[in-house]
Design a protein around this motif. Sequence first.
Motif, PDB file in Angstrom:
ATOM      1  N   CYS A   1      -6.907   2.064   4.098  1.00 12.13           N
ATOM      2  CA  CYS A   1      -6.512   3.461   3.856  1.00 12.13           C
ATOM      3  C   CYS A   1      -7.535   4.179   2.985  1.00 12.13           C
ATOM      4  CB  CYS A   1      -5.123   3.525   3.218  1.00 12.13           C
ATOM      5  SG  CYS A   1      -3.813   3.077   4.361  1.00 12.13           S
TER       6      CYS A   1
ATOM      7  N   CYS B   1       0.855  -1.190   0.000  1.00  6.66           N
ATOM      8  CA  CYS B   1       0.000   0.000   0.000  1.00  6.66           C
ATOM      9  C   CYS B   1       0.895   1.246   0.000  1.00  6.66           C
ATOM     10  CB  CYS B   1      -0.896  -0.015   1.241  1.00  6.66           C
ATOM     11  SG  CYS B   1      -1.789   1.530   1.502  1.00  6.66           S
TER      12      CYS B   1
ATOM     13  N   CYS C   1      -4.537   0.296   0.122  1.00  5.82           N
ATOM     14  CA  CYS C   1      -5.301  -0.829   0.662  1.00  5.82           C
ATOM     15  C   CYS C   1      -6.710  -0.345   1.025  1.00  5.82           C
ATOM     16  CB  CYS C   1      -4.600  -1.422   1.881  1.00  5.82           C
ATOM     17  SG  CYS C   1      -4.638  -0.374   3.343  1.00  5.82           S
TER      18      CYS C   1
ATOM     19  N   CYS D   1       0.060   3.029   3.903  1.00  6.73           N
ATOM     20  CA  CYS D   1       0.407   2.399   5.184  1.00  6.73           C
ATOM     21  C   CYS D   1       1.458   1.298   5.051  1.00  6.73           C
ATOM     22  CB  CYS D   1      -0.837   1.846   5.866  1.00  6.73           C
ATOM     23  SG  CYS D   1      -1.481   0.351   5.095  1.00  6.73           S
TER      24      CYS D   1
END
Length: 268
Positions: free
Chosen positions: A92, A72, A89, A75
Amino acid sequence: MAAGRGTALIAGAFARPNQPMVLGRICADAGRRLLDAVLPPLCLGCNEIVATPGALCATCWPGFSFISAPHCACCGTPFAEDLGDDALCGTCLARPPRFRRARAVLVYDAQCRRVVLPFKHGDRTDLARACGKWMARAGAELLGEADLVAPVPLHWRRLFMRRYNQALLLARSVSRQAPAELAPDLLRRRRWTDSQAGLKAKERRSNVRQAFDIHPRWAGKLKGKAVLLVDDVLTTGATAEACARTLERGGARHVDVLTLARVVRPAL
Ligand SMILES: [Zn+2]
């Protein structure tokens, strides 16, 4: 070859104007060779003797889950397949975190705990040097853009019990790999919080809400700065988000997060 390098270093020490730096390196090299002869470097995972300080032995190495792309973009949660450099992702996308990006070296699994737990609770502070180098490599992009490197702080009562802040040791080691300034006291944990262990994400966010503030020494110096926040483990990100919120309110341009390990749940 080693003799040639040593000769060149010694010759350089007398030929160039930066003599203290070169002499310092010679002394450091000699000191390390002496230390290695008395206390040979040990594998971080199992304490077997290895050739290089901060290395893993051939048996332990395959057992560690190092995080690499694809992941991602925000994150750092690893993806099973490459969805593109900017892919986020589901977590997020649904709820963007307060920090800009987070990266970690290792998945926090049983093997990883063999390094993290002795470091965090067992006085193995010597592990910080090697772990910091790993972190600087995994977070090279974040570190390269950072003005300040700051640890997640401990409450003074926990610091008194543990005697050291493992995040500060990592932040110090990370900051040595880049021009960024170490800001060891940038954040303070102003109120006691119960352990986050066993709490769900929402409970963790509530537990650390308004737990941090900026040290008065940094008042007015934070505006426009890019901060790299350092901790040992990222679990839900609640602590990192609380710190990022405090830093942004204090004027930081943005906050990135770098940890030694992170809990990895299946990407949504
Ligand atoms: Zn994400």
